[in-house]
Design a protein around this motif. Structure first.
Motif, PDB file in Angstrom:
ATOM      1  N   PRO A   1       5.376  -4.860  -8.436  1.00  0.00           N
ATOM      2  CA  PRO A   1       4.799  -6.189  -8.675  1.00  0.00           C
ATOM      3  C   PRO A   1       4.484  -6.949  -7.391  1.00  0.00           C
ATOM      4  CG  PRO A   1       6.602  -5.788 -10.187  1.00  0.00           C
ATOM      5  CD  PRO A   1       6.593  -4.643  -9.217  1.00  0.00           C
ATOM      6  N   ARG A   2       5.335  -6.863  -6.386  1.00  0.00           N
ATOM      7  CA  ARG A   2       5.068  -7.601  -5.135  1.00  0.00           C
ATOM      8  C   ARG A   2       3.807  -7.088  -4.453  1.00  0.00           C
ATOM      9  NH1 ARG A   2       9.850  -4.570  -3.433  1.00  0.00           N
ATOM     10  NH2 ARG A   2       9.168  -2.946  -2.027  1.00  0.00           N
ATOM     11  N   ASP A   3       3.531  -5.770  -4.537  1.00  0.00           N
ATOM     12  CA  ASP A   3       2.301  -5.224  -3.956  1.00  0.00           C
ATOM     13  C   ASP A   3       1.078  -5.710  -4.723  1.00  0.00           C
ATOM     14  OD1 ASP A   3       3.845  -3.836  -2.114  1.00  0.00           O
ATOM     15  OD2 ASP A   3       3.761  -1.940  -3.240  1.00  0.00           O
ATOM     16  N   ILE A   4       1.218  -5.815  -6.027  1.00  0.00           N
ATOM     17  CA  ILE A   4       0.106  -6.283  -6.851  1.00  0.00           C
ATOM     18  C   ILE A   4      -0.174  -7.756  -6.568  1.00  0.00           C
ATOM     19  CG2 ILE A   4      -0.730  -6.643  -9.209  1.00  0.00           C
ATOM     20  CD1 ILE A   4      -0.550  -3.643  -8.168  1.00  0.00           C
ATOM     21  N   ASP A   5       0.876  -8.564  -6.451  1.00  0.00           N
ATOM     22  CA  ASP A   5       0.685  -9.985  -6.132  1.00  0.00           C
ATOM     23  C   ASP A   5       0.036 -10.159  -4.757  1.00  0.00           C
ATOM     24  OD1 ASP A   5       1.638 -10.911  -8.556  1.00  0.00           O
ATOM     25  OD2 ASP A   5       3.686 -11.149  -7.829  1.00  0.00           O
ATOM     26  N   ARG A   6       0.423  -9.336  -3.802  1.00  0.00           N
ATOM     27  CA  ARG A   6      -0.187  -9.385  -2.460  1.00  0.00           C
ATOM     28  C   ARG A   6      -1.659  -8.996  -2.552  1.00  0.00           C
ATOM     29  NH1 ARG A   6       2.788  -5.608   0.118  1.00  0.00           N
ATOM     30  NH2 ARG A   6       4.523  -7.055   0.149  1.00  0.00           N
ATOM     31  N   TRP A   7      -1.954  -7.968  -3.330  1.00  0.00           N
ATOM     32  CA  TRP A   7      -3.338  -7.525  -3.517  1.00  0.00           C
ATOM     33  C   TRP A   7      -4.176  -8.634  -4.142  1.00  0.00           C
ATOM     34  CZ3 TRP A   7      -6.010  -6.751  -8.167  1.00  0.00           C
ATOM     35  CH2 TRP A   7      -7.249  -6.131  -8.040  1.00  0.00           C
ATOM     36  N   ILE A   8      -3.626  -9.324  -5.141  1.00  0.00           N
ATOM     37  CA  ILE A   8      -4.337 -10.435  -5.779  1.00  0.00           C
ATOM     38  C   ILE A   8      -4.662 -11.514  -4.747  1.00  0.00           C
ATOM     39  CG2 ILE A   8      -4.097 -12.368  -7.405  1.00  0.00           C
ATOM     40  CD1 ILE A   8      -2.486 -10.399  -9.192  1.00  0.00           C
ATOM     41  N   THR A   9      -3.696 -11.858  -3.911  1.00  0.00           N
ATOM     42  CA  THR A   9      -3.908 -12.867  -2.872  1.00  0.00           C
ATOM     43  C   THR A   9      -5.017 -12.419  -1.924  1.00  0.00           C
ATOM     44  OG1 THR A   9      -1.612 -13.587  -3.015  1.00  0.00           O
ATOM     45  CG2 THR A   9      -2.797 -14.148  -0.993  1.00  0.00           C
ATOM     46  N   GLU A  10      -5.009 -11.150  -1.532  1.00  0.00           N
ATOM     47  CA  GLU A  10      -6.054 -10.626  -0.643  1.00  0.00           C
ATOM     48  C   GLU A  10      -7.425 -10.722  -1.302  1.00  0.00           C
ATOM     49  OE1 GLU A  10      -4.778  -6.645   0.216  1.00  0.00           O
ATOM     50  OE2 GLU A  10      -3.107  -7.341   1.472  1.00  0.00           O
ATOM     51  N   GLN A  11      -7.483 -10.420  -2.595  1.00  0.00           N
ATOM     52  CA  GLN A  11      -8.756 -10.492  -3.319  1.00  0.00           C
ATOM     53  C   GLN A  11      -9.270 -11.922  -3.373  1.00  0.00           C
ATOM     54  OE1 GLN A  11     -10.313  -7.544  -4.145  1.00  0.00           O
ATOM     55  NE2 GLN A  11      -8.516  -6.884  -3.027  1.00  0.00           N
TER      56      GLN A  11
END
Length: 59
Positions: free
Chosen positions: A44-54
């Protein structure tokens, strides 16, 4: 206990995508994930980071 690793279904639910769409994005390397025994898994933390990058890319 919290779930620290998601399945593709949990990822798709979180991102409000169809599983087929989630698979396609993961297979292209657009969403961070890793395979365990042939099945995709996600932190989940990687997905949240990816969302922020997007979000930052699209500003």
């Amino acid at each position: 206990m919290t779930d620290d690793i998601w399945t593709i279904k949990e990822l798709a639910d979180y991102l409000k995508l169809k599983e087929k769409t989630a698979y396609a994005l993961v297979a292209k390397g657009e969403i961070p994930g890793f395979k365990v025994g042939g099945s995709w898994r996600f932190r989940p933390r990687d997905i949240d980071r990816w969302i922020t990058e997007q979000q930052e890319k699209n500003r």
